[in-house]
Design an enzyme around this catalytic site. Structure first.
Site, PDB file in Angstrom:
ATOM      1  N   HIS A 307       0.837  -1.202   0.000  1.00 14.83           N
ATOM      2  CA  HIS A 307       0.000   0.000   0.000  1.00 14.83           C
ATOM      3  C   HIS A 307       0.866   1.244   0.000  1.00 14.83           C
ATOM      4  O   HIS A 307       1.913   1.274   0.652  1.00 14.83           O
ATOM      5  CB  HIS A 307      -0.938   0.026   1.218  1.00 14.83           C
ATOM      6  N   ASP A 364      -8.160  -4.394  -0.618  1.00 15.75           N
ATOM      7  CA  ASP A 364      -8.713  -4.829  -1.903  1.00 15.75           C
ATOM      8  C   ASP A 364      -8.544  -6.318  -2.139  1.00 15.75           C
ATOM      9  O   ASP A 364      -9.298  -6.922  -2.894  1.00 15.75           O
ATOM     10  CB  ASP A 364      -8.061  -4.047  -3.048  1.00 15.75           C
TER      11      ASP A 364
HETATM   12  N1  CMC Z   1       4.360  -7.329  -5.466  1.00 12.35           N
HETATM   13  C1  CMC Z   1       5.696  -7.473  -5.500  1.00 12.35           C
HETATM   14  N2  CMC Z   1       6.570  -6.529  -5.076  1.00 12.35           N
HETATM   15  C2  CMC Z   1       6.051  -5.394  -4.589  1.00 12.35           C
HETATM   16  C3  CMC Z   1       4.663  -5.187  -4.498  1.00 12.35           C
HETATM   17  C4  CMC Z   1       3.806  -6.200  -4.972  1.00 12.35           C
HETATM   18  N3  CMC Z   1       2.488  -6.058  -4.901  1.00 12.35           N
HETATM   19  N4  CMC Z   1       4.418  -3.980  -3.967  1.00 12.35           N
HETATM   20  C5  CMC Z   1       5.621  -3.431  -3.716  1.00 12.35           C
HETATM   21  N5  CMC Z   1       6.610  -4.288  -4.092  1.00 12.35           N
HETATM   22  C6  CMC Z   1       8.052  -4.108  -3.892  1.00 12.35           C
HETATM   23  C7  CMC Z   1       8.629  -3.149  -4.894  1.00 12.35           C
HETATM   24  O1  CMC Z   1       9.107  -3.827  -6.044  1.00 12.35           O
HETATM   25  C8  CMC Z   1       9.737  -2.516  -4.086  1.00 12.35           C
HETATM   26  O2  CMC Z   1      10.808  -3.437  -4.039  1.00 12.35           O
HETATM   27  P1  CMC Z   1      12.339  -2.886  -3.964  1.00 12.35           P
HETATM   28  O3  CMC Z   1      12.425  -2.121  -2.678  1.00 12.35           O
HETATM   29  O4  CMC Z   1      13.175  -4.116  -3.989  1.00 12.35           O
HETATM   30  O5  CMC Z   1      12.518  -2.039  -5.175  1.00 12.35           O
HETATM   31  C9  CMC Z   1       9.175  -2.444  -2.673  1.00 12.35           C
HETATM   32  O6  CMC Z   1       8.211  -3.509  -2.615  1.00 12.35           O
HETATM   33  C10 CMC Z   1       8.475  -1.116  -2.352  1.00 12.35           C
HETATM   34  O7  CMC Z   1       7.508  -0.892  -3.357  1.00 12.35           O
HETATM   35  P2  CMC Z   1       7.073   0.552  -3.886  1.00 12.35           P
HETATM   36  O8  CMC Z   1       6.692   0.419  -5.333  1.00 12.35           O
HETATM   37  O9  CMC Z   1       8.114   1.557  -3.516  1.00 12.35           O
HETATM   38  O10 CMC Z   1       5.827   0.833  -3.027  1.00 12.35           O
HETATM   39  P3  CMC Z   1       4.766   1.918  -3.398  1.00 12.35           P
HETATM   40  O11 CMC Z   1       4.371   2.545  -2.137  1.00 12.35           O
HETATM   41  O12 CMC Z   1       5.249   2.815  -4.474  1.00 12.35           O
HETATM   42  O13 CMC Z   1       3.589   1.085  -4.036  1.00 12.35           O
HETATM   43  C11 CMC Z   1       1.569  -0.033  -4.319  1.00 12.35           C
HETATM   44  C12 CMC Z   1       2.442   0.758  -3.358  1.00 12.35           C
HETATM   45  C13 CMC Z   1       0.203  -0.297  -3.664  1.00 12.35           C
HETATM   46  C14 CMC Z   1       1.336   0.760  -5.608  1.00 12.35           C
HETATM   47  C15 CMC Z   1       2.275  -1.376  -4.606  1.00 12.35           C
HETATM   48  O14 CMC Z   1       2.488  -2.076  -3.416  1.00 12.35           O
HETATM   49  C16 CMC Z   1       1.527  -2.221  -5.618  1.00 12.35           C
HETATM   50  O15 CMC Z   1       1.694  -2.032  -6.833  1.00 12.35           O
HETATM   51  N6  CMC Z   1       0.646  -3.150  -5.133  1.00 12.35           N
HETATM   52  C17 CMC Z   1      -0.152  -3.947  -6.023  1.00 12.35           C
HETATM   53  C18 CMC Z   1      -1.382  -3.162  -6.481  1.00 12.35           C
HETATM   54  C19 CMC Z   1      -2.448  -3.014  -5.390  1.00 12.35           C
HETATM   55  O16 CMC Z   1      -2.785  -3.953  -4.691  1.00 12.35           O
HETATM   56  N7  CMC Z   1      -3.021  -1.812  -5.276  1.00 12.35           N
HETATM   57  C20 CMC Z   1      -4.108  -1.532  -4.319  1.00 12.35           C
HETATM   58  C21 CMC Z   1      -3.639  -0.745  -3.166  1.00 12.35           C
HETATM   59  S1  CMC Z   1      -4.962  -0.428  -1.983  1.00 12.35           S
HETATM   60  C22 CMC Z   1      -5.974   0.693  -2.811  1.00 12.35           C
HETATM   61  C23 CMC Z   1      -6.550   1.817  -1.991  1.00 12.35           C
HETATM   62  O17 CMC Z   1      -6.346   1.919  -0.773  1.00 12.35           O
HETATM   63  O18 CMC Z   1      -7.239   2.656  -2.615  1.00 12.35           O
END
Ligand code: CMC
Length: 428
Positions: A307, A364
């Site tokens: 998240h 979700d």
């Molecule tokens: N699967 C695999 N790796 C992941 C995932 C995932 N779902 N999410 C984050 N990572 C890894 C990412 O590759 C990174 O690794 P490293 O540090 O080695 O580079 C690390 O975890 C941190 O990730 P980030 O991209 O910096 O985290 P973020 O805060 O930018 O992204 C997110 C948050 C929700 C966009 C992401 O976790 C994601 O894409 N999740 C899957 C999509 C999802 O479920 N979205 C719904 C969120 S809840 C909706 C709401 O509240 O409205």
């Protein structure tokens, strides 16, 4: 802590007041920035560092996993209150007493009939239309049938508009699904509670009585509460900014629905189920997809994990996991997709990569599972999110208008061509 921040621009120092919220969040009030600096503006794509407003509705702290509506914790609200109580709390600021709640529920029912001509509009959509597009259009169409704009300064006028939209919106939600499924439109039953009636309106078969399942009612009630507000997210900011032009409430809500539609926002629960289906189609090997999710060369991510704001855990996911377990146990659904979901969650929770990065299933992940086991089509998941978010949008719209916020109008840094002479068509 000082109550001012100093910014030096072109060798000149300028002071800006610091604004401190009730939870000690600090904001730098730069509303005089352009005036004092001779036109210097801020640049903050995605508004990640920009507070667009002061708000007294929802507090969230991602590091500590806190979510509160009007000061009440989401855990207590989900445990002790109903969706209608939470809606009243969000919109009007205080939990209703019994009399207020009964009146609210009654007044909403009174307003739950939509103009019959709405059916003609619904009829004109192809069955294949995405339910979010249909819902947004029907919500906008309500404006045509209720043309007078609400006087936000009048408690009574605002209350009437609130019960009107709270009454009609679930009908539009249910009809959107029934249209897609080719079922006759149904008005449910006003003797039922709000959530029971939603379920009946959605699922009643024309030739069968509909039997309520209290476990499903409880799960849906909780899901709606958990989704009811999340401060200045994309759809809520949209509702506020559209409303800031003094566009009507229904038109602003319709815009919010469009914003929620996107896969980066409300569409995530749909993405979870699509991912699970894809894993099933591929043979159901969860380990293979876990490896893909961890592979930095592979763009695949485990949908429903992680998240942007909640970095330790999503408090909503904790609450809804219990409801998801109850629903699955009660319905005893045999569904390979749900088995894949359980397998993935178990593997991820004990996998070093996910544990280290604090990637837990988010709200979700579980909402998708619950909706799937209830028999709600995947494309309807975001519509269910909209049903829950409705009171939050209304509350934020009302607050924005009551605080007499100016029209939302961000600046830009222009990076296009500078002035150049017009070129005749023959010379281009
Ligand atoms: N699967 C695999 N790796 C992941 C995932 C995932 N779902 N999410 C984050 N990572 C890894 C990412 O590759 C990174 O690794 P490293 O540090 O080695 O580079 C690390 O975890 C941190 O990730 P980030 O991209 O910096 O985290 P973020 O805060 O930018 O992204 C997110 C948050 C929700 C966009 C992401 O976790 C994601 O894409 N999740 C899957 C999509 C999802 O479920 N979205 C719904 C969120 S809840 C909706 C709401 O509240 O409205």
């Amino acid at each position: 802590m000082s109550d001012k921040a100093t910014l030096e621009v072109n060798g000149k120092k300028h002071e800006f007041p610091l604004v401190v919220g009730t939870e000690n969040e600090v904001g730098m009030d730069i509303s005089s920035l352009r005036a004092v600096t001779g036109g210097v503006t801020t640049l903050d794509p995605g508004y990640k560092n920009t507070g667009s407003c002061e708000s007294a509705i929802t507090f969230l702290n991602g590091e500590e996993g806190i979510l509160r509506y009007r000061g009440y914790s989401i855990e207590e609200l989900a445990d002790k209150a109903s969706f209608l109580e939470v809606a009243f709390l969000l919109i009007f600021g205080e939990l209703p007493n019994q009399e207020q709640l009964s009146k609210f529920a009654h007044d909403i029912k009174e307003q739950s009939v939509v103009d019959d001509d709405i059916k003609k509009i619904l009829d004109a959509f192809p069955k294949s239309a995405h339910p979010m597009g249909v819902l947004s259009s029907l919500t906008s169409a309500l404006t045509a049938f209720n043309p007078s704009s609400v006087n936000v300064d009048s408690e009574e006028a605002m209350y009437k508009t609130v019960v009107k939209i709270m009454g009609k919106f679930p009908v539009l939600v249910a009809w959107t699904m029934r249209k897609q499924k080719g079922l006759p439109l149904d008005y449910g039953d006003n003797s039922l509670g709000y959530v029971e009636n939603v379920l009946k309106m959605m699922f009643k078969k024309p030739n069968e009585e509909y039997t309520q399942n209290p476990i499903l009612v409880n799960a849906l009630d909780k899901l709606l509460i958990l989704h009811a507000d999340h401060e200045q997210n994309c759809s809520t900011s949209t509702v506020r900014i559209v409303g800031s032009s003094h566009a009507g409430l229904f038109a602003s809500l319709s815009a919010g629905i469009s914003a929620l539609w996107g896969p980066l926002h409300g569409g995530a629960n749909q993405a979870v189920l699509e991912m699970l289906e894809a894993i099933k189609e591929d043979g159901g090997d969860t380990k293979k997809f876990m490896a893909k999710a961890k592979d930095k060369e592979d763009p695949f991510r485990l949908m429903g994990f992680g998240h942007r704001v909640y970095k330790n855990f999503d408090p909503r996911a904790k609450i809804i996991k219990k409801a998801a377990d109850e629903v699955l146990a009660d319905l005893g659904v045999e569904d390979p997709v749900l088995d894949i979901a359980k397998g993935l969650a178990a593997e991820a929770l004990s996998d070093d990569y996910f544990v280290k990065r604090k990637l837990y299933p988010n709200v979700d992940f579980y909402s998708g599972i619950i909706y799937r086991s209830m028999g709600i089509p995947v494309e309807m998941f975001t519509v269910m999110f909209a049903l829950g978010r409705l009171p939050g949008w209304i509350a934020q719209w009302r607050e924005m208008r009551l605080r007499k916020e100016p029209i939302g109008r961000p600046r830009q840094i222009y990076i296009g061509e500078t002035h150049r002479p017009f070129k005749e068509i023959s010379k281009r």
